[in-house]
Structure formats: structure tokens, C-alpha cells
Design an enzyme around this catalytic site. Structure first.
Site, mmCIF file in Angstrom:
data_model
loop_
_atom_site.group_PDB
_atom_site.id
_atom_site.type_symbol
_atom_site.label_atom_id
_atom_site.label_comp_id
_atom_site.label_asym_id
_atom_site.label_seq_id
_atom_site.Cartn_x
_atom_site.Cartn_y
_atom_site.Cartn_z
ATOM 1 C CG HIS A 298 -109.722 11.023 -0.188
ATOM 2 N ND1 HIS A 298 -109.062 10.851 1.005
ATOM 3 C CD2 HIS A 298 -108.986 10.390 -1.138
ATOM 4 C CE1 HIS A 298 -107.956 10.150 0.779
ATOM 5 N NE2 HIS A 298 -107.887 9.860 -0.494
ATOM 6 C CG ASP A 355 -108.567 7.148 -8.721
ATOM 7 O OD1 ASP A 355 -107.475 6.892 -9.243
ATOM 8 O OD2 ASP A 355 -108.954 6.622 -7.657
#
Ligand code: SDX
Length: 416
Positions: A298, A355
Site C-alpha cells: 500500500h 483487497d
């Protein structure tokens, strides 16, 4: 006000320093070019604050996420998605009366104009539902023109109609008749019924699925200046209408580095399982940069993504409640453990993101893989709208988003 100093070719330039309400410091360079002729270069915008925003706070080092000041863990455990839409878009939790009115507005506008059904007929059955969703959302602008007077109504319209569009896109892909919205149901129950009911049979909405969907939508509802939200602001800054801006944000979300990763996670897990579940072999392919570990990494979180933690815990609970066992969930957990022990991921501070586990839950709910990113889009809608509205209503005004560049091409030459 404190300042930062930039020294360039003997010239000393003083730049104002701004501080956010959580102590985040930024150097304000908005007058840099005007005063010095210099610009900054930051491909991928890793060091660039594009706006001031009061909607969502993330501390990526500590793994903190808050909507309008409320910790995501508390919002996820106590709110309904409708309440979160209100919180993000209007800045405060609605009181009981406001929530009732908001709910009834959001249900009154769920129907699509009948003519829109014809649009669905033109797509091949193999059409990806994200393509249909983006096109349909842009098409809404032809039925509901975007005027400043209708801004609030159009926000309600898109929040209400998006789930109908998403469910119709799914029904189209499996060749079943559309199921019309039923306005005595909650946002989540209404959507599940439009997805899974068939005309000849009664369909009872499972409270387990409703609760799971509510959680998933809330966890996806906003994440400050991510790629699709920045697209929403970028397109909105040209004064393109609300629907066009959302359609662009949907397209940005579709990419596998962003929301499209949830579909790719399942495809990756299926691929690993099909090859015998050899995790070490797969991780060595990641280390040699042949493939990415989808659902990991991320830009902001250099620690656990709090949403991934909540989803991992929810996955166990939802699977138990539904009485389902999915070997992909076991594989995902083993893969997560193996990656978190691996020096490659430790060095780069790569952790599971939102996700990684969401697709496994959608799968257990009976939602097909190609619809996963559509589910993300439905959840993210209030966040996109909140940012668009915040920009439009900024009392200090806003400029069209228009970055500069460092030109590296040919110098002047003659065309003869
Ligand atoms: C979302 O921004 C948001 O907030 C997004 C989001 C939201 O709610 O809106 O949180 C939703 O989009 C989640 C991310 C979904 N994408 C994926 O899961 C795809 C896999 N992840 C990556 O592609 C990547 O981690 C990103 C796109 C998420 C972040 O990209 P960055 O910040 O540009 O990081 P990077 O690519 O520069 O990575 C740093 C290093 C690199 O190695 P080096 O060149 O420094 O040696 O880590 C490596 C990368 O190659 N790396 C990975 C990896 N992610 C990063 N290596 C293997 N597998 C991965 N998943």
C-alpha cells in the site's frame, strides 16, 4: 506560522508550512513557480498533498483509519452503510429523524428510467460489469441534467440508482430478467434481492449476507486521496458533471493496482491452488519480480491495513454462519503468514490490504469474481461524492487540476 527555506542558485526562498489537525506537516509550494519559476517533480505523487480535506484521516505508520474522526473499527461495528453515506457526505452522523428521511430518499430514487434498460441489451454477455457500470453512470447525466440547484438530489439519485445498475449489469451477464428494486427493504437487502432473486421464486434476504455486505460497503467507503478519488477530484475540477466524474472514478478503480486487485487476488489464489498450492514456489516468483502478490502492499500503510484485519476476522465469522468451507480461505491465510515471515515483504513493509480478504467473502456470498470491483465501487461511492462536494463547496475556491511537467523531448527543429 513556521516556514521552510529553499536555497537555489544563491536565492533563498521562504515557503509557508501548514499543519493539519492531526499534526501532519506540509510545505505549501502553491506560489513557488510564480515567485521563482521553479516547479516540483513528484511522479506518482508520493510526496504531494493535492488538497486540504476534513473527511478521512489515515496514519499509515500506525495503521489508523478514521471517517470524520470516528475510528473505522467503531464505525464498522455500529453503523449502517446509509448512516456512513450521510456521515461522509454531510460531515456528521444523522440523528434518528434525519436517518429516516435519508433512508426514504435513498429508496425513493432506486428505479432506473425504463429507457435505460435498452442500453443493457446492446452489450455482449461477456461484457465486464465495470465497463457497463461506468457507461451507465455516465448515461445517467442524459436523464438527470446536473445543475447546481439539483446537486443534492443528484447525489441521492446516484447513491440510490447505483445498486440497481450494478445488479442489472450482473443479471445481464447471466441472461436473467432484471429484478426491480423493492423500496420497503434496506439498501443492502434491496441490492441482494435484485442480484439473486428470480421472478418465479420467493427470495428471503439472509441476515448474514446483509450484515456481511453492510460491513464490506462501510470498509470501502472512503480512503482519502487514492487513485479513483483523486480522479474524481481531477475530473470534477474541470466542472464536468457529477455522473461523468463518478464514471471516470469507476474506470480508475477498475485497474488491478487499485480496486481491480480484489478480482486478481482470487485469480491468483486459484492459480496457486491449481499448481498444487506450492507457496514457496509462488513467493520465489514474487521475489524475482515475475508477479506481484495481489492484495499486498500500500502507498500509505507501512503497517497493517486496519480494514484487512477486520475483514480477516469477519471472514471466519461469515464462513461459520453460512456453514461454508472454502479451501481458498485457508490458502489465503497460509499465504499471508508465509509472506509476513519473508524478508522480501518485511524489508519493503508489505502487508495485506483491503483487497486481500474482501474477494473471499464476496465469493462466499455468491457474488461472482467479475463483480468484485463493482462491489468496491458501490462502497466507495459516498467517498467519491464527499470529496467532489468538499472541493466544489470549498469557500476558498478551487482551480482546475493541471499539473506541470519537466519536458525531456526534442529541442526546436525544422519540419520541411
Ligand atoms: C487499493 O491508495 C489507496 O488508498 C488504495 C485503496 C483504497 O481504499 O482506495 O487502499 C485500495 O487500491 C489497495 C491496493 C490494491 N492493489 C494491490 O493489491 C496490487 C498489488 N500492490 C501493489 O501493486 C502496490 O503495493 C500498490 C499499487 C498498492 C502501491 O504501490 P506503490 O505505493 O507505488 O508501491 P511500490 O509499487 O513503489 O512498491 C514499493 C516496493 C517496490 O519494490 P522496489 O522497486 O522498491 O524494490 O514494493 C514492491 C515494489 O515492487 N511491491 C510489491 C508489491 N507491492 C509493492 N512486490 C510484490 N507484491 C506486491 N504486492
Amino acid at each position: 506560522m513556521s516556514t521552510a527555506k529553499l536555497i537555489y542558485e544563491g536565492q533563498e526562498i521562504e515557503l509557508p508550512v501548514v499543519e493539519g489537525s492531526e499534526g501532519e506537516i506540509g510545505i505549501d509550494i502553491s506560489r513557488l513557480r510564480r515567485d521563482t519559476g521553479l516547479i516540483t517533480l513528484d511522479p506518482g505523487y508520493g510526496n504531494t498533498g493535492s488538497c486540504r480535506s476534513a473527511i478521512t484521516f489515515i496514519d499509515g505508520e500506525k495503521g489508523i483509519l478514521r471517517y470524520r474522526g470516528y475510528p473505522i473499527e467503531q464505525v464498522a461495528n455500529n453503523a449502517s452503510f446509509t448512516e456512513v453515506c450521510h456521515l461522509l457526505i454531510h460531515g456528521e452522523r444523522p440523528n434518528a429523524g434525519q436517518l429516516d428521511r435519508y433512508r426514504s430518499e435513498l429508496t425513493r430514487h432506486t428505479l432506473l428510467h425504463e429507457d435505460m434498460k435498452k442500453f443493457f441489451e446492446g452489450y455482449p454477455p461477456s461484457a465486464h460489469p465495470m465497463a457497463i457500470l461506468a457507461a451507465m453512470v455516465a448515461s445517467l447525466s442524459t436523464f438527470y441534467p446536473d445543475t447546481p440547484e439539483e446537486m443534492d438530489l443528484n447525489i441521492i439519485r446516484i447513491l440510490a440508482k447505483s445498486k440497481t445498475l450494478a445488479a442489472f449489469a450482473y443479471k445481464k451477464s447471466i441472461g436473467q430478467p432484471f429484478i426491480y428494486p423493492r423500496n420497503d427493504l434496506s439498501w443492502t437487502a434491496n441490492f441482494l434481492r435484485m442480484m439473486f432473486a428470480v421472478p418465479s421464486e420467493t427470495y428471503e434476504v439472509s441476515p448474514v449476507l446483509e450484515e456481511a455486505l453492510n460491513l464490506l460497503l462501510i470498509l470501502h467507503a472512503d480512503h482519502e486521496q487514492n487513485c479513483s478519488t483523486s480522479t474524481m477530484r481531477m475530473v470534477g475540477s474541470s466542472e464536468a458533471n457529477l455522473y461523468a466524474s463518478i464514471s471516470a472514478a469507476i474506470c480508475a478503480l477498475w485497474g488491478p493496482r487499485h480496486g481491480g486487485a480484489n478480482q486478481r487476488v482470487i485469480e491468483m489464489l486459484e492459480g496457486i491452488a491449481a499448481e498444487g498450492g506450492d507457496l514457496e514456489r509462488f513467493l520465489s516468483r514474487v521475489r524475482s519480480r515475475e508477479v506481484l502478490l495481489m492484495g499486498f502492499g500500500h502507498r500509505v500503510y507501512k503497517n497493517f491495513d486496519p480494514r484487512a484485519r477486520l475483514l480477516k476476522a469477519a471472514a471466519d465469522r461469515i464462513f461459520d454462519e453460512l456453514g461454508i468451507h472454502d479451501p481458498l480461505l485457508d490458502l489465503a491465510k497460509r499465504l499471508e503468514e508465509a509472506a509476513l515471515r519473508d524478508e522480501f515483504f518485511i524489508d519493503k513493509k508489505l502487508y495485506p490490504n483491503v483487497d486481500f480478504y474482501s474477494g473471499i467473502i464476496y465469493r462466499a456470498m455468491g457474488i461472482p469474481t467479475e463483480m468484485f470491483t463493482v462491489m468496491f465501487a458501490l462502497g466507495r461511492l459516498p467517498g467519491w461524492i464527499a470529496h467532489w462536494k468538499e472541493m466544489r463547496e470549498d469557500s476558498s475556491g478551487y482551480r482546475i487540476h493541471r499539473p506541470r511537467q519537466i519536458y525531456t523531448g526534442e529541442n526546436l527543429r525544422k519540419f520541411e
